[in-house]
Structure formats: structure tokens, C-alpha cells
Write an enzyme that holds these catalytic residues in place. Structure first.
Site, mmCIF file in Angstrom:
data_model
loop_
_atom_site.group_PDB
_atom_site.id
_atom_site.type_symbol
_atom_site.label_atom_id
_atom_site.label_comp_id
_atom_site.label_asym_id
_atom_site.label_seq_id
_atom_site.Cartn_x
_atom_site.Cartn_y
_atom_site.Cartn_z
ATOM 1 N N LYS A 3 0.831 -1.210 0.000
ATOM 2 C CA LYS A 3 0.000 0.000 0.000
ATOM 3 C C LYS A 3 0.869 1.267 0.000
ATOM 4 C CE LYS A 3 -2.891 3.156 0.542
ATOM 5 N NZ LYS A 3 -4.259 3.496 0.458
ATOM 6 N N CYS A 51 -3.385 11.008 1.928
ATOM 7 C CA CYS A 51 -2.758 9.726 1.552
ATOM 8 C C CYS A 51 -1.376 9.938 0.944
ATOM 9 C CB CYS A 51 -3.640 8.994 0.550
ATOM 10 S SG CYS A 51 -5.338 8.888 1.087
HETATM 11 N N1 SAJ Z 1 -1.750 15.276 -8.255
HETATM 12 C C1 SAJ Z 1 -0.883 15.983 -9.076
HETATM 13 N N2 SAJ Z 1 -0.646 15.509 -10.333
HETATM 14 C C2 SAJ Z 1 -1.228 14.369 -10.794
HETATM 15 C C3 SAJ Z 1 -2.099 13.642 -9.944
HETATM 16 C C4 SAJ Z 1 -2.328 14.124 -8.671
HETATM 17 O O1 SAJ Z 1 -0.322 17.021 -8.695
HETATM 18 O O2 SAJ Z 1 -0.986 14.015 -11.944
HETATM 19 C C5 SAJ Z 1 -2.025 15.765 -6.887
HETATM 20 C C6 SAJ Z 1 -3.511 16.042 -6.626
HETATM 21 O O3 SAJ Z 1 -3.865 17.320 -7.073
HETATM 22 C C7 SAJ Z 1 -3.577 15.869 -5.125
HETATM 23 C C8 SAJ Z 1 -2.563 14.756 -4.842
HETATM 24 O O4 SAJ Z 1 -1.702 14.719 -5.970
HETATM 25 O O5 SAJ Z 1 -3.162 17.045 -4.464
HETATM 26 C C9 SAJ Z 1 -3.158 13.377 -4.606
HETATM 27 O O6 SAJ Z 1 -4.247 13.164 -5.488
HETATM 28 P P1 SAJ Z 1 -4.511 11.760 -6.223
HETATM 29 O O7 SAJ Z 1 -5.757 11.897 -7.004
HETATM 30 O O8 SAJ Z 1 -3.311 11.347 -6.957
HETATM 31 O O9 SAJ Z 1 -4.641 10.714 -5.052
HETATM 32 P P2 SAJ Z 1 -5.535 10.613 -3.703
HETATM 33 O O10 SAJ Z 1 -4.671 11.055 -2.572
HETATM 34 O O11 SAJ Z 1 -6.848 11.253 -3.847
HETATM 35 O O12 SAJ Z 1 -5.745 9.006 -3.630
HETATM 36 C C10 SAJ Z 1 -4.601 8.158 -3.576
HETATM 37 C C11 SAJ Z 1 -4.789 7.007 -4.595
HETATM 38 N N3 SAJ Z 1 -3.530 6.284 -4.734
HETATM 39 C C12 SAJ Z 1 -3.041 5.942 -5.951
HETATM 40 O O13 SAJ Z 1 -3.580 6.256 -6.988
HETATM 41 C C13 SAJ Z 1 -1.779 5.151 -5.977
HETATM 42 C C14 SAJ Z 1 -5.894 6.067 -4.105
HETATM 43 O O14 SAJ Z 1 -6.003 4.946 -4.958
HETATM 44 C C15 SAJ Z 1 -5.612 5.611 -2.661
HETATM 45 O O15 SAJ Z 1 -6.633 4.758 -2.167
HETATM 46 C C16 SAJ Z 1 -5.561 6.867 -1.805
HETATM 47 O O16 SAJ Z 1 -4.465 7.664 -2.255
HETATM 48 C C17 SAJ Z 1 -5.381 6.440 -0.361
HETATM 49 O O17 SAJ Z 1 -6.381 6.505 0.392
HETATM 50 O O18 SAJ Z 1 -4.305 5.990 0.016
#
Ligand code: SAJ
Length: 406
Positions: free
Chosen positions: A204, A258
């Protein structure tokens, strides 16, 4: 066989949808949250989280009489821990997990299964969860089954991913794995992979760290392209045309409970080895400061004594109401202290914003602003008349940190 009774501890982003989906798949579920206000709101039909489809699912679960709500842990066949695991100074704060385990230990009976869904540092099940549960007097392993099945759903798409994602089930023994698999098998359409608890815990953390490192690289690409004087969005888009390249998107920083947190659990477990993990965290954490500097410079360039700044978005990402660890909020808090500008924030999703933050309706903000900084790509911002805004305000005064402008 009688219907299994499942007690889900923590009715937040993961616990509430999980409890509801279990209830609509034939389990008798008790959803427990020590925050009485959450229970009261749910009883009045108010879901405390913005998540597509969640209201309808919770309503269906409550109507089916298979989901009841309580502020205390009840006797059950299966206990599922879905509590938060924040971090404090780069160390995991496991106080909610400990508290949940202690309240389960008081109700534990032979044959019970305890599943931990919360994201935790490696060896937490072995070193923290089992010793607390063993305080009940039950023999573990033996009398009680214990498994770790870390949640993996993406906020904004939780209900779909709860069903379609593969799951990793770590168990302390074969029977624990099989019993946990049987629970998830009732609603998960993805594959269920069995392993040990420490492997499941680490998998994870690696998933979220992989994403954090990729975003840090995207942010670095953005800085490099800026130095060279070319458009980073074009560079990433074109590089991703290669069949084996998939760079994520730069942005104003990485937030949420996360990805901005979990990599620190790896650093804590192996500080000397997790060098890239730490660096990625540092790069992403430093990004809001670069954004602040760029906005500051743009405000200065307007030459106005008291320019008006509008920030679009305050949440940690698009189309959610969650502001935890939000880089946009970090930037907003910086500017909300400034007295030499007229500051405005437009975000119809963000709730519980501090009253010092001057929220405005989107159109009002757009008409008054001298400088506009887009920090979150909420869907209502995507369809704005960007070319019109650029020509009215001056292209140099529209700062798009999410790459949404055509
Ligand atoms: N972000 C970027 N660029 C990107 C993608 C995201 O800057 O290309 C930023 C977002 O704006 C945000 C942060 O990253 O601030 C996180 O957003 P996210 O959509 O990537 O992820 P979370 O935190 O909403 O959810 C993640 C997911 N993990 C993965 O995709 C590996 C989700 O599947 C997990 O269940 C979740 O963390 C968790 O609960 O751990």
C-alpha cells in the site's frame, strides 16, 4: 449459516462507503464513529462527505435495515478498522488505530475476525495491533483471525473502485486470509490477492509513493522547462506519446491524507534506504512556495498599490470537498494574511474554510480580480472563457498551475 455481523469502526472517507456496501450485500453492519455529530448527521440523512453516489448508497443501506449506527463498538463476528492514520513530524500517528483496537479487544470472542483497512507503517499489525487484541485474553493466532486489507480507492471515484479494484489481503495465517477474502468476495469484482500482513502494509505504501515520486518528477520537469523557456505541459504531453512513458501532471503541490502522508511511513521504516522517497516528498512539499513566489511577482508587476488577487480552488484536488493537507489552502493562507491586496477565493466545493478566508462567488471574483491563480481544476473552472479572461486581464495576469487553459 446466520448472517455475519460486521462492525465497521470509523465512518469517514473509507468506512462509510465500505459499511454501506457491505450492508447492501447482505451483511448486518454496525457503523461506529465516536464523533456523535457524524452519527446524528447520518441519521438525518446528511452524508458528511462529497462523493458521487454516496448519499444514495448510504440511504439504501439504512433503509434496508442492514446498516445501523452507533457511537460505541458493538459485539460482532467481524471488526473492520477504517480510522485515519495522520502523520506528525514525518512519523505515523497511530493513536486512532490503537484506540480502535482497544475498543475491539473489550468485545473480542473466539472465532472473530479483525481486519485493518487503515494505511499503516510496515509491521503495525504484528507489533501493535496483535499485542493490543491479545490483551483480551484470546490466543492470536489461534482463537481470533487477523488480516490487513489496505483500502485503495480514489476519492471522487470511491464507489466504482470499491467494487472494481483488485484487493491485497494480508493475513496472520491461512484461515485469516481465507476468511477476509470471503468478506471482500461478496462485493469485490477485482481479483483478491493473498499474502502476509507486512507485505500488504508495504504494498500500500509503495503504491502511493510511486505516485508521489512520479508527480515530483512532473514538478521537476515543469521547473526544468521553465528554465529552458518552453511549455512543460507540451513537453509532458508529447513525451507521454512514447509507449513506455507515463509522466503525471505538475501542479501547485501534492495534498490529501494519503499521498502527502504515506511515503513518510516508508522513510520512517528505512530512513537510509528511502532516499528518493524523501526527496520526492521534499520536492512536492516545496512546490506551494514556488507558486507563492510566482503569484507575488505577478502582483508586483501589475504596478498597483493594492491589486486584487483571486485564487480558484482551495481543496486538495478537483471535485472533492476535502481540504486536508491541501497545497492550495497553504497558498491561500499565505495571501489571506496580506493587507496590501484585495484577496478572494472561489471554491464551491470546499467546506469548513476558516472564516478569515474571504470566499466569493466565482463571477464576482472573476470580475474584480487583477490577477487570477488557478490552483484546483474543479470541473466548473474548465469551461471558463479563458481566452476572454486573458484578453481582458492581460495574459501575464492569469496563472494556470493545473494546465487547464487551452
Ligand atoms: N496530483 C498531481 N498531479 C497528478 C495527480 C495528482 O499534482 O498528476 C495531486 C492532486 O492534485 C492531489 C494529490 O496529488 O493534491 C493526490 O491526489 P490523487 O488523485 O493522486 O490521489 P488521492 O490522494 O486522492 O488518492 C490516492 C490514490 N492512490 C493511488 O492512486 C496510488 C488512491 O487509490 C488511494 O486509495 C488513496 O491515495 C489512499 O487513500 O491511500
Amino acid at each position: 449459516m446466520a448472517t455475519e455481523r460486521i462492525c465497521v469502526l470509523g465512518l469517514g472517507y473509507i468506512g462509510l462507503p465500505t459499511a454501506s456496501i457491505l450492508a447492501t450485500h447482505g451483511f448486518d453492519v454496525v457503523g461506529v464513529d465516536k464523533r456523535k455529530a457524524v452519527i446524528d448527521h447520518l441519521r438525518q440523512g446528511r452524508t458528511p462527505i462529497e462523493e458521487p453516489g454516496l448519499n444514495t448508497l448510504v440511504e439504501a443501506a439504512l433503509k434496508s435495515n442492514h446498516l445501523s449506527l452507533n457511537d460505541e463498538v458493538q459485539e460482532a463476528d467481524v471488526f473492520m478498522i477504517c480510522v485515519p492514520t495522520p502523520h506528525e513530524n514525518a512519523r505515523a500517528d497511530l493513536s486512532f488505530v490503537r484506540e480502535a483496537a482497544q475498543s475491539i479487544a473489550r468485545r473480542l470472542k473466539p472465532g472473530n475476525l479483525v481486519i485493518l483497512e487503515s494505511t499503516v507503517p510496515p509491521s503495525t499489525v504484528e507489533k501493535i495491533l496483535i499485542p493490543i487484541l491479545a490483551g483480551s485474553g484470546q490466543k492470536i493466532p489461534g482463537d481470533v483471525f487477523v488480516a490487513h486489507c489496505p483500502e485503495r480507492v480514489l476519492p471522487g471515484n470511491i464507489l466504482t473502485e470499491l467494487v472494481t479494484n483488485d484487493r491485497i489481503v494480508g493475513g496472520i495465517d491461512e484461515l485469516s486470509r481465507e476468511r477476509a477474502k470471503a468478506v471482500y468476495g461478496r462485493f469485490v469484482q477485482g481479483e483478491i490477492h493473498l499474502t502476509d500482513c507486512t507485505t500488504a502494509e508495504t504494498v500500500k505504501l509503495i503504491e502511493n509513493t510511486f505516485r508521489d515520486v512520479n508527480i515530483a518528477f512532473a514538478n521537476e520537469v515543469e521547473a526544468v522547462c521553465r528554465k529552458i523557456g518552453i511549455n512543460a505541459w507540451d513537453v509532458i504531453r508529447l513525451a507521454n506519446k512514447h509507449p513506455r512513458v507515463n509522466i503525471l501532471r505538475p501542479g501547485p503541490g501534492v495534498g490529501g491524507h494519503c499521498i502527502a502522508v504515506d511515503p513518510w511511513f516508508l522513510v520512517e521504516a528505512a530512513p537510509e534506504e528511502a532516499k528518493m522517497t524523501r526527496l520526492a516528498r521534499e520536492i512536492n512539499d516545496a512546490k506551494p512556495l514556488r507558486v507563492i513566489a510566482e503569484i507575488e511577482q505577478t502582483l508586483k508587476n501589475t504596478g498597483k498599490a493594492k491589486p486584487a488577487l483571486l485564487c480558484l480552488g482551495a481543496t486538495y484536488k478537483a471535485n472533492v470537498d476535502d481540504i486536508r493537507e491541501s497545497p492550495a489552502l497553504h497558498i491561500i493562507e499565505h495571501f489571506s494574511k496580506r493587507r496590501d491586496l484585495t484577496f478572494m477565493v472561489a471554491d464551491a466545493h470546499a467546506k469548513n474554510l476558516n472564516h478569515n478566508i474571504p470566499s466569493v462567488a466565482l463571477n464576482e471574483g472573476l470580475s474584480k480580480a487583477d490577477v487570477i491563480a488557478l490552483l484546483v481544476d474543479h470541473k466548473e473552472f474548465l469551461s471558463l472563457d479563458w481566452p476572454g479572461l486573458r484578453s481582458r486581464k492581460g495574459a501575464e495576469n492569469i496563472l494556470d498551475f493545473k494546465g487547464v487553459m487551452p
